[in-house]
Design a protein around this motif. Structure first.
Motif: not given
Length: 330
Positions: A229-236
């Motif tokens: 984050g805050p603009d992209t994420f993986d699941c964890a």
């Protein structure tokens, strides 16, 4: 007529415990009872510590006063947090703050020039100081909406309906800051304002529901492996980010480690905001085989960093084939 040491009290009262008359003890007890009742009443209205407030949650001091005021005016948590992220950057919520260097700005919003004069005239009309936080909040609301007793001393500063239409936390920070505060862009420290807004948002109640409210503000953001984050994420990374921003502090880790941290519970006991886990969504060498994580949202739904972040059913054949389990953090 004073009582002699160790003797009878003046006026014929019976001496007790070294010469203290029963009427005197009664009077003291009455005073103590009144004090205790007043203290209990003050706790009940939030003027003194006591139990955590239902609306302002983990906030305290001036933060709780400001949040409670704005919530009481009907602003939702997202708009309150967007507003307060800006106020934090301007004054750290201090109504007595004076602008560093030139001394022009005053108060929680660092009102300056004509707006400061208007605030001061409003305070004078009440016979109060311009540094009174309640005076400032009424003036703030008048500048935001044109409503209240301070409206005749102030001018509306922005399109409040435009502000109310925003459903993204970060956008609410930018909108309110640029339209209401109008800081020098090169000195605005937007990252600080946004970070504070997320903290306030998560602290307003600090419950599991706050996790879901915050998670929904990121719907549609793309999946990037390893991102947090805050603009992209993986699941964890998504779970890590949302937990931290909503008041549950933890270190960046993986889905399988979160699984080991949790108490595993049946679906029927899971509450919205608990965690949901899946196995074998990709090849993994973890001992427990857990490879994907999200937030349980109730009624067969989850919020997770798929591609993109989405609120989705886990009752589909795909997710059911990956053994959903539910975990509650300590």
């Amino acid at each position: 007529g004073g009582a002699a040491a160790g003797g009878a009290a003046a006026g014929g009262g019976t001496a007790v415990g070294g010469g203290v008359a029963l009427p005197v003890i009664g009077a003291i007890a009455l005073v103590l009872l009144i004090v205790m009742c007043l203290y209990a009443a003050l706790i009940g209205i939030g003027a003194i510590g006591g139990a955590e407030d239902e609306t302002t949650g983990k906030l305290d001091g001036n933060e709780a006063i400001i949040a409670g005021y704005l919530l009481g005016k009907g602003l939702d948590k997202l708009k309150v947090a967007g507003t307060m992220g800006n106020i934090s950057a301007e004054s750290s919520f201090n109504p007595g703050a004076i602008e560093a260097g030139n001394g022009i700005g005053l108060g929680i919003c660092q009102w300056s020039f004509g707006r400061r004069t208007q605030l001061e005239l409003y305070a004078i009309s009440l016979g109060k100081l311009a540094t009174d936080i309640h005076v400032q909040l009424d003036f703030l609301w008048a500048e935001m909406t044109g409503e209240g007793n301070a409206a005749r001393f102030s001018n509306v500063q922005y399109d409040h309906n435009g502000f109310l239409a925003i459903n993204d936390l970060e956008e609410s920070v930018y909108y309110w800051g640029r339209e209401f505060e109008r800081p020098n862009e090169s000195l605005a420290h937007w990252d600080r304002r946004i970070s504070e807004a997320y903290r306030i948002f998560g602290s307003i109640d600090g419950t599991k529901a706050a996790r879901l409210d915050l998670a929904r503000t990121h719907l549609g953001k793309p999946y990037v492996f390893g991102a947090q984050g805050p603009d992209t994420f993986d699941c964890a990374g998504f779970v890590f980010y949302v937990l931290n921003q909503s008041g549950y502090k933890n270190s960046r880790t993986t889905a399988d480690v979160y699984y080991d941290m949790c108490t595993i519970i049946p679906e029927g006991e899971a509450e919205p905001g608990d965690l949901i886990f899946f196995r074998g969504t990709y090849d993994t060498n973890t001992p427990n085989g857990v490879s994907h994580i999200g937030f349980y949202a109730g009624d067969g739904m989850m919020i997770h960093a798929g591609d993109p972040v989405s609120e989705a059913s886990f009752k589909t054949s795909y997710w059911q084939s990956h053994s959903p389990e539910f975990g509650r953090l300590p």
